[in-house]
Design a protein around this motif. Sequence first.
Motif, PDB file in Angstrom:
ATOM      1  N   VAL A 218       0.862  -1.181   0.000  1.00 14.30           N
ATOM      2  CA  VAL A 218       0.000   0.000   0.000  1.00 14.30           C
ATOM      3  C   VAL A 218       0.898   1.230   0.000  1.00 14.30           C
ATOM      4  O   VAL A 218       1.556   1.518   1.001  1.00 14.30           O
TER       5      VAL A 218
ATOM      6  N   ALA B  44      -1.336  -2.016  -4.292  1.00 15.33           N
ATOM      7  CA  ALA B  44      -2.594  -1.288  -4.192  1.00 15.33           C
ATOM      8  C   ALA B  44      -2.461   0.077  -4.852  1.00 15.33           C
ATOM      9  O   ALA B  44      -1.363   0.555  -5.140  1.00 15.33           O
ATOM     10  N   ALA B  45      -3.587   0.701  -5.072  1.00 13.50           N
ATOM     11  CA  ALA B  45      -3.590   2.064  -5.594  1.00 13.50           C
ATOM     12  C   ALA B  45      -3.036   3.014  -4.545  1.00 13.50           C
ATOM     13  O   ALA B  45      -3.087   2.744  -3.345  1.00 13.50           O
TER      14      ALA B  45
ATOM     15  N   LEU C  98      -3.104   6.384  -2.139  1.00 11.49           N
ATOM     16  CA  LEU C  98      -4.196   6.788  -1.252  1.00 11.49           C
ATOM     17  C   LEU C  98      -5.253   7.579  -2.012  1.00 11.49           C
ATOM     18  O   LEU C  98      -6.445   7.328  -1.892  1.00 11.49           O
TER      19      LEU C  98
ATOM     20  N   HIS D 164     -10.286  10.402  -2.159  1.00 14.79           N
ATOM     21  CA  HIS D 164     -11.260   9.569  -1.462  1.00 14.79           C
ATOM     22  C   HIS D 164     -11.839  10.389  -0.323  1.00 14.79           C
ATOM     23  O   HIS D 164     -11.132  11.206   0.281  1.00 14.79           O
TER      24      HIS D 164
ATOM     25  N   GLU E 239      -4.821  13.645 -10.278  1.00 18.94           N
ATOM     26  CA  GLU E 239      -5.313  13.088  -9.018  1.00 18.94           C
ATOM     27  C   GLU E 239      -5.285  14.131  -7.903  1.00 18.94           C
ATOM     28  O   GLU E 239      -6.219  14.221  -7.099  1.00 18.94           O
TER      29      GLU E 239
ATOM     30  N   LEU F  99      -8.238   4.651   5.460  1.00 19.12           N
ATOM     31  CA  LEU F  99      -7.982   4.663   4.019  1.00 19.12           C
ATOM     32  C   LEU F  99      -6.897   3.657   3.638  1.00 19.12           C
ATOM     33  O   LEU F  99      -6.994   2.995   2.591  1.00 19.12           O
TER      34      LEU F  99
ATOM     35  N   HIS G  21      -8.595   0.437   3.482  1.00 20.42           N
ATOM     36  CA  HIS G  21      -9.470   0.393   2.302  1.00 20.42           C
ATOM     37  C   HIS G  21      -8.677   0.030   1.051  1.00 20.42           C
ATOM     38  O   HIS G  21      -9.108  -0.815   0.247  1.00 20.42           O
ATOM     39  N   ARG G  22      -7.517   0.654   0.860  1.00 25.51           N
ATOM     40  CA  ARG G  22      -6.698   0.338  -0.316  1.00 25.51           C
ATOM     41  C   ARG G  22      -6.203  -1.105  -0.259  1.00 25.51           C
ATOM     42  O   ARG G  22      -6.158  -1.803  -1.293  1.00 25.51           O
ATOM     43  N   HIS G  23      -5.827  -1.566   0.923  1.00 30.56           N
ATOM     44  CA  HIS G  23      -5.401  -2.951   1.100  1.00 30.56           C
ATOM     45  C   HIS G  23      -6.526  -3.911   0.715  1.00 30.56           C
ATOM     46  O   HIS G  23      -6.335  -4.876  -0.040  1.00 30.56           O
TER      47      HIS G  23
ATOM     48  N   ARG H 199      -9.196  -3.372  -1.175  1.00 28.32           N
ATOM     49  CA  ARG H 199      -9.523  -3.308  -2.601  1.00 28.32           C
ATOM     50  C   ARG H 199      -8.528  -4.124  -3.421  1.00 28.32           C
ATOM     51  O   ARG H 199      -8.910  -4.786  -4.393  1.00 28.32           O
ATOM     52  N   ALA H 200      -7.266  -4.066  -3.048  1.00 25.47           N
ATOM     53  CA  ALA H 200      -6.255  -4.833  -3.775  1.00 25.47           C
ATOM     54  C   ALA H 200      -6.478  -6.329  -3.619  1.00 25.47           C
ATOM     55  O   ALA H 200      -6.364  -7.099  -4.585  1.00 25.47           O
TER      56      ALA H 200
END
Length: 263
Positions: free
Chosen positions: A84, A113-114, A116, A119, A162, A242, A245-247, A249-250
């Motif tokens: 992340v 992951a993406a 941060l 968001h 971004e 957050l 969340h990224r973790h 989603r990946a």
Amino acid sequence: MHHRTAPAHHRAAPPAARRPAALVAVGHGSRDPRARAALLRLLDRVRELRPGLDVRLAHIELNAPLLDETLAGLAAEGREAVLVPLLFAPGHHVTHDLPAAVAAAPGLRARVAAPLGAHPLLAEALAGRLAEAGWTPGERDRRTTGVVLAAAGSRDPRSGAETRRIAALLGERLGVPVVPAYASAAAPTVPEAVAALAARGRHRVAVASCFTAPGLFAARAAAHAPWIAAAPLGAHPALARLVLHRHDRALAAAVPARELTAV
């Protein structure tokens, strides 16, 4: 012909349960000794939110543990990893350095992951730090108030796009114009953004810190604040959420775990 089922004691044993993937939070690294401590506090919050999750800190450069060493250790343990980035937008580190580090760790099963990124949780953290610095504009003040969102900057056009999305989210939350500015590699600078807001009659300007930890860029940005300057995001609870969340989603991406994945 009848095929007899092998006796239970001759059947292959079921595979051992695989340990969950480790969350490797990847910071840039800084010569400021406060930076690593700030990231460690952030990861303590992540662990509080997700007890039992293996959370590790790694750095691209300057600070230990370095990312290459962390990934080599996970590969030796036969572990999977979700990297992340503790970075806010796509750029060279996210698109090149992290995939290269994974490729240099043979046998490592990993996903990236993406960053941060834009968001609502990030807008919540940015607004929270501004409030701690004294952000209390009333309706009358809002007509003369603005915010500069100070970020690191990158030559990658996706990074600027971004950052503009992050600024827009923060502006919607605060109800005032938010102008992105950059510490390096992109324009405008913080003083230029302050001047642009002043030209629009916005003379009461705060600087929001789109940095995870203290460092040279964050300090320079804060020094140019005409009114108040927010602290770096550090261990803000919304930032910890957050990261998770990224973790998540990946992990949820429908791609084989052994493949490097950008989600």
